[in-house]
Scaffold this motif. Structure first.
Motif, short mmCIF file in Angstrom:
data_model
loop_
_atom_site.label_atom_id
_atom_site.label_comp_id
_atom_site.label_asym_id
_atom_site.label_seq_id
_atom_site.Cartn_x
_atom_site.Cartn_y
_atom_site.Cartn_z
N ALA A 199 0.96 -1.12 -0.03
CA ALA A 199 -0.01 0.03 -0.01
C ALA A 199 0.90 1.34 -0.15
CB ALA A 199 -0.78 0.02 1.25
N LEU A 200 1.63 1.34 -0.92
CA LEU A 200 2.74 2.35 -0.96
C LEU A 200 2.20 3.69 -2.02
CD1 LEU A 200 6.03 0.56 -0.53
CD2 LEU A 200 4.93 1.85 1.08
N ASP A 201 1.14 3.34 -2.84
CA ASP A 201 0.61 4.51 -3.58
C ASP A 201 0.48 5.61 -2.83
OD1 ASP A 201 0.76 2.45 -5.41
OD2 ASP A 201 -1.29 2.42 -6.11
N GLY A 202 0.72 6.86 -3.10
CA GLY A 202 0.60 7.98 -2.58
C GLY A 202 1.38 8.14 -1.22
N VAL A 203 2.42 7.17 -0.95
CA VAL A 203 3.26 7.19 0.17
C VAL A 203 4.72 7.24 -0.46
CG1 VAL A 203 4.31 5.81 2.24
CG2 VAL A 203 1.85 5.85 1.49
N LEU A 204 5.19 6.63 -1.47
CA LEU A 204 6.45 6.66 -2.05
C LEU A 204 6.03 6.89 -3.62
CD1 LEU A 204 8.46 3.86 -0.40
CD2 LEU A 204 8.71 6.23 0.10
N LYS B 258 5.84 -6.93 -7.38
CA LYS B 258 4.98 -5.71 -7.86
C LYS B 258 5.37 -4.60 -7.35
CE LYS B 258 -0.21 -4.78 -8.31
NZ LYS B 258 -1.45 -4.97 -7.84
N ALA B 259 5.33 -4.64 -5.88
CA ALA B 259 5.95 -3.35 -5.15
C ALA B 259 7.07 -2.69 -5.71
CB ALA B 259 5.63 -3.25 -3.85
N ALA B 260 8.00 -3.56 -5.86
CA ALA B 260 9.45 -3.31 -6.46
C ALA B 260 9.24 -2.43 -7.62
CB ALA B 260 10.12 -4.24 -6.28
#
Length: 253
Positions: free
Chosen positions: A108-113, A157-159
């Protein structure tokens, strides 16, 4: 720099990493040889932006600061207690200008990084597939060892979202997960390019592998590096292991 008695909480102590850098560890949040090997394998360059997923107490991020730190390090950790330990270690070592601790779920890093900002991402992910093996009753150890909070597909996916084109993802895993990791990387448009097996000593089966994939890389061209031996024939650290540990060589960690 605060005094040690003001820095540490119950059950915690400082562990040296070499180069004057020390990390706060506890029974729930500590590090192992695998961590040190991945930190060395994934060493970022001076001009790069580096990310550590599942940072725990932050050993990889802190090791990256021992000699020539990268431009920036973002340490992502889900568990608040571990993230707090890393923040205190960062302050103790006066590395607030290099390490940014993000207490968040890597899914859940969308909008965070920011997407595409990273040159390299590294993670020592849970070794055991979800539902596999005896599940530890301690929450911290369960999250670290089993895919209860994230799978290898979540990691890749996050990477892929954070890495620039040509950026690298480095992972340490057990040999039985090799196919899972390589397939997951390729499915996330991260092409495996560099692989190294790790053996305890000569004559033993590999116990770990280290792999690096390139975001948007052309399929094929995987290079297999010479096997890394942890011990020599006399059951002492190999010369290469001593070089990797730097000036921290006192026994197994």
């Amino acid at each position: 720099m605060c005094a040690e008695n003001e820095l540490l909480k119950d059950g915690e102590h400082l562990e040296p990493l070499g180069g004057g850098v020390r990390v706060i560890v506890s029974d729930e949040n500590h590090f192992s040889t695998d961590t040190v090997l991945l930190a060395d394998f994934a060493s970022p360059k001076k001009h790069e932006n580096a990310v550590e997923f599942g940072a725990g107490c932050g050993t990889i991020s802190l090791i990256w600061c021992r000699n020539t730190p990268p431009k920036s390090i973002t340490s992502v950790e889900l568990q608040p207690q571990a993230a707090d330990m890393l923040r205190r270690s960062t302050a103790f070592n006066r590395l607030e200008d290099k390490i940014t601790v993000v207490n968040a779920d890597l899914r859940a890093l969308d909008g965070v990084l920011e997407a595409g900002f990273a040159d390299i991402v590294a993670m020592n992910p849970p070794y055991k597939i979800g539902g596999g093996g005896i599940v530890n009753s301690d929450e911290s150890k369960r999250i670290a060892r089993h895919e209860t909070e994230c799978t290898i597909d979540d990691v890749t996916k996050a990477a892929a979202r954070l890495l620039r084109f040509g950026g690298r993802l480095c992972v340490c895993q057990r040999p039985e997960r090799l196919t899972d990791v390589l397939m997951s990387m390729r499915n996330a448009d991260i092409e495996p390019k560099r692989l190294r097996l790790v053996q305890q000593r000569r004559g033993k089966a590999p116990k770990l592998f280290l792999v690096e994939g390139k975001r948007g890389g052309r399929p094929g061209g995987l290079v297999t590096l010479p096997t890394l031996l942890i011990e020599d024939d006399d059951f002492n650290f190999s010369r290469e292991m001593l070089d990797i540990y730097g000036d921290y060589k006192e026994g197994y960690i």
